[in-house]
Structures are given as structure tokens and as C-alpha cells.
Write an enzyme that holds these catalytic residues in place. Structure first.
Site, PDB file in Angstrom:
ATOM      1  N   HIS A 416     -11.090 -28.619  21.249  1.00 21.00           N
ATOM      2  CA  HIS A 416     -11.606 -28.601  22.751  1.00 21.00           C
ATOM      3  C   HIS A 416     -10.106 -28.158  23.399  1.00 21.00           C
ATOM      4  O   HIS A 416      -9.187 -28.299  22.948  1.00 21.00           O
ATOM      5  CB  HIS A 416     -12.038 -30.111  23.286  1.00 21.00           C
ATOM      6  CG  HIS A 416     -11.165 -31.078  23.021  1.00 21.00           C
ATOM      7  ND1 HIS A 416      -9.960 -31.253  23.825  1.00 21.00           N
ATOM      8  CD2 HIS A 416     -10.680 -32.073  21.966  1.00 21.00           C
ATOM      9  CE1 HIS A 416      -9.394 -32.423  23.332  1.00 21.00           C
ATOM     10  NE2 HIS A 416      -9.737 -32.965  22.284  1.00 21.00           N
ATOM     11  N   CYS A 437      -8.364 -34.774  17.260  1.00 23.65           N
ATOM     12  CA  CYS A 437      -8.987 -33.402  17.617  1.00 23.65           C
ATOM     13  C   CYS A 437      -8.066 -32.335  17.622  1.00 23.65           C
ATOM     14  O   CYS A 437      -6.557 -32.700  17.647  1.00 23.65           O
ATOM     15  CB  CYS A 437      -9.465 -33.579  19.068  1.00 23.65           C
ATOM     16  SG  CYS A 437     -11.111 -34.543  19.032  1.00 23.65           S
TER      17      CYS A 437
END
Length: 462
Positions: A416, A437
């Protein structure tokens, strides 16, 4: 001449009187030469005939032999024999024509083969009588039914029935009555052994063996990633059993286990992979969510259905996961379109059809929430969404808006944009790393989102 006529007339009158007397006599008697079975009831009244039959039958002695050896004797009276011949005798008696009594002296009337239907023997009485001469089923050999057995290397086969020496009491009764009816007092009980209820010719056996034959000759070939696996006949027979209605049933747990061996042989889901990286050369990548395997739940039912149908089939099994088409082509399930995440160098590359289309610095998980390495695949894509979770470093829940979100594993890791990061690459992850992430520069993330497709492998290594 006149004298002769008178003598003839007297003779005729005498004969007529005698004939008439005979009619009167036999109007209440059974005619001459009448027998009931082997019992002579000639010239007896109905009551006298009934009494004689009962008396004669109850006085008769029965000798029991087995294979020619005498075992003992008893009388019909010992068996509480009930002689129910009155109705039959009365009907027979009423059917006589007294005017034909003379014929009875020259012709016989025999009521044969009727005792069987007119003598009742008490079951317990005959069992007691047999016990009194020490003929008991206890200790005798019990007959064994034919049955179907299974032997490893032999498969299913029929075990023949076996005769025993236990007695069928009902059959013994029939033999006793038949012997009395036929004038035979010696009864051979080896004719009255209880027979097996199921023989090799029984429909219960033949129908099941026919089912086994059909199923065992059914050939199922699974084409797994280009490799043919024929399910062995012996394996199918091991899966087979029979329900209460003697219908073939397949043990789906055993089919499921066999498919597990096929997954061990061919599936890539749990494979550790050797990956040719952009910057480090060949690296070892742990197993993740990337890969394919046989869908064991679905395929278990498919195989069972094929076997029930009894028709040869060659087909591919049900597959779950990603990369099967690559394996089918003899290639790595990673293929030539993938995302490469190099944790050591804090770099991410995106390859499409073997061409590198993205080359960017990134920030991965910091110590304590390090990015978990492995081979994964993209399972979703979202825009303008909120990432929610628990921050293990601060001890509080968080809600973080992002413009692009590409999750790739089953623990919450994904790619992301991260507009809060002051910098990307280098050692940033050591002090300002993510919770696992792949933080990507906001200016690059739209291109990543465009090129990365659902199902694309994501290869993460250190």
C-alpha cells in the site's frame, strides 16, 4: 324244471337279502380293504377308525439313526402327537357308496400321503425326546454361511458355505411323520441337518461380487500437471465396503488420504522455492500461500461418483490455489509475471511477462513486526480504504486511510501507499518500519496498482 326255477328264485332272494344286509352294514362302516396310511380301518365305524388311528400312531416306535448308527428310540406318545383326522375321515366316510360294498372286497381304498397334514407334534416335546437320547444341538457343529472376504494381494473372494451337524427340529418332525406315513420306523437324521442360510449361489453373494467386478474394473486416470496417475485396482478395493443393504460404499476418508499422497507428489502449495532474484541471485523462498494443490474435498466426491458410475474416465482433478497452469506447462508456478520484494535491499520489483515494469524503494516491517518472507499471491485489490488493526509497538488500535491496498497473504500483509513515511529504502525500516506491510511511495503506488493483477505471485525474501 319247476324245481330248478324255485331253487334259483330262492337263491336270488337270499343273495338279495345278503346284499341288502351288506348295504345296511357298510352304511355305518368303512368298506373292506380301506387303509389310512399303513393303518387298516376296514369294517370300522367312523369313531372306531379315529380311535384306531390315534392308538396305532401313538404306539408306534421311532428309531433315530445318524449315518447308520442307532442313537435311540421313543414313541409317538412321547411326542404328544395330536392326530387330527376326524374331519378328513368323516368326509371320506360320507363319500362312500354303501351300494358298492361288494367291490371293496376286490379293490382297495388307500388314503396315502395324508398323515403329514393331520398330525401335529409339539416342538418342545420333540426337543425333549431328542434330548432324552442325547441328541442335542449344543456341542454339534453349526453350519457356516458363505461370505465375502478380502485378502491383501488377492482382493475380494467368496468363502464357501460349510455344512454342520446341528439339527433342524422342524425337518426332524417332518421325517418322523413321513416315516410313520410310509410305515418306516427308522429315521436317519443326517437328512435333517440345518443347512447354511447363504450359499455361494445366493443372490446376496452374486450381486455383491458383480458389483465388485464392475467397480474393480473401472479405471480412473487423473492427469495431474501433465502426469497421468491411474488409481490402482488394489487401492480401489481397499476403499470399498458394503452397507446393511449389501450395496458398495467407498470410504471417503481413504480416498481423501490417497489424494494427500498425490498432493505430496505434485502440489506446490507447501514448496520451498529457489528463486532467481534481481539483486541477490538465486535465493531460497519459504512456502507461503502461493501454489496449487488438489482440492481434496471436491475431488474425493468426484472419484466416488466416478466409481459408482462404473465408467472409465481420464480427467484433470479439481484444483485450488494459483500457478497450476504454469505447472501444467512444465514451468515454475511463479511464472514470469510477479512482484519481487527484497527485504535485505528494501527494494520492490514488478515483472510483467518477463519485463521489469516497476523498480522502487520500499519500507518493510521493523523489528518485532518484521515482514514475513514467503511465496504469496495477490487475492484482492482496493482503492480508498481504511487499514485497521492493532499496533504492537504503541499498544493501541489504529485506523489508517490509504489510496491503494493489495493484500497478498492470510495474516494481513499487503502492498500500500504510505504518505507518512519520510523516506523509502535504506535503513528506514529499522526505525520507522511498518507492521509487516510493504510501504510504497505514493507516487509509485498507482503504477503498481495498475500492473499487479489478482492471483499474481508476490515473492518476499530477505
Amino acid at each position: 324244471m319247476k324245481k330248478t326255477i324255485i331253487i334259483g328264485l330262492i337263491t336270488f332272494i337270499v343273495l338279495g337279502l345278503a346284499y341288502g344286509a351288506g348295504i345296511g352294514y357298510y352304511a355305518e362302516k368303512f368298506q373292506a380293504n380301506t387303509s389310512f396310511g399303513n393303518i387298516d380301518i376296514s369294517n370300522l365305524s367312523l369313531a372306531e377308525a379315529q380311535e384306531k388311528i390315534e392308538a396305532d400312531i401313538n404306539q408306534q416306535t421311532v428309531t433315530i439313526t445318524e449315518n447308520g448308527q442307532e442313537l435311540g428310540t421313543f414313541t409317538m406318545a412321547d411326542l404328544n402327537a395330536q392326530v387330527n383326522t376326524q374331519a378328513f375321515l368323516e368326509a371320506s366316510y360320507n363319500n362312500q357308496d354303501p351300494t358298492q360294498w361288494l367291490i371293496g372286497f376286490f379293490d382297495s381304498v388307500e388314503y396315502d400321503n395324508v398323515l403329514m397334514n393331520h398330525i401335529q407334534i409339539d416342538d418342545q416335546a420333540i426337543e425333549n425326546a431328542l434330548a432324552s437320547i442325547n441328541i442335542l444341538n449344543e456341542g454339534r457343529i453349526q453350519a457356516k454361511d458363505a461370505y465375502i472376504d478380502y485378502g491383501e494381494g488377492r482382493g475380494y473372494f467368496v468363502v464357501p458355505e460349510e455344512n454342520g451337524t446341528q439339527l433342524d427340529v422342524e425337518k426332524v418332525k417332518e421325517l418322523v411323520v413321513a416315516g410313520i406315513q410310509n410305515g418306516t420306523s427308522s429315521i436317519e437324521v443326517n437328512q435333517a441337518y440345518l443347512a447354511p442360510e447363504v450359499t455361494t449361489e445366493d443372490e446376496k453373494i452374486t450381486s455383491v461380487m458383480n458389483q465388485i467386478e464392475t467397480v474393480s474394473n473401472t479405471q480412473i486416470t487423473l492427469t495431474i500437471a501433465g502426469n497421468e496417475e491411474v488409481i490402482p485396482k488394489e487401492t480401489v478395493l481397499e476403499w470399498m465396503y458394503f452397507d446393511d443393504n449389501n450395496q458398495v460404499v467407498f470410504d471417503q476418508n481413504l480416498i481423501y488420504e490417497w489424494l494427500g499422497t498425490m498432493n505430496e507428489k505434485y502440489a506446490t502449495y507447501d514448496d520451498v522455492r529457489q528463486f532467481s532474484s534481481t539483486m541477490q541471485g538465486t535465493v531460497e523462498v519459504p512456502a507461503g500461500t502461493l501454489g496449487w494443490s488438489i482440492d481434496r474435498d471436491t475431488e474425493t466426491q468426484n472419484i466416488a461418483d466416478d466409481l459408482y458410475a462404473g465408467v472409465d474416465v481420464t480427467r484433470e482433478p479439481a484444483i485450488v490455489g494459483t500457478g497450476y497452469q504454469n505447472s501444467l506447462a512444465g514451468e515454475s508456478d511463479i511464472g514470469n509475471s510477479y512482484v519481487e520484494v527484497d527485504v535485505t535491499n528494501q527494494k520492490m520489483f514488478v515483472y510483467v511477462d518477463g519485463v521489469k515494469v516497476i523498480d522502487t524503494d520500499i519500507v518493510t516491517g521493523q523489528i518485532g513486526t518484521a515482514t514475513v518472507t514467503g511465496a504469496y499471491s495477490v487475492w484482492n485489490k482496493e482503492t480508498d480504504t481504511d487499514l485497521k488493526g492493532y499496533n504492537q509497538h504503541t499498544g493501541v488500535d489504529y485506523v489508517q486511510p490509504v489510496s491503494y491496498w493489495i493484500p497478498f497473504d492470510d495474516t494481513g500483509q499487503g502492498i500500500h501507499d504510505a504518505n507518512w513515511q519520510p523516506s523509502f529504502g535504506g535503513d528506514t525500516y529499522l526505525t520507522n518500519g511498518s507492521l509487516g506491510c510493504i510501504n510504497t511511495p505514493p507516487g509509485i503506488m498507482p503504477q503498481v496498482f495498475e500492473h499487479v493483477q489478482l492471483g499474481m505471485p508476490v515473492i518476499v525474501f530477505a
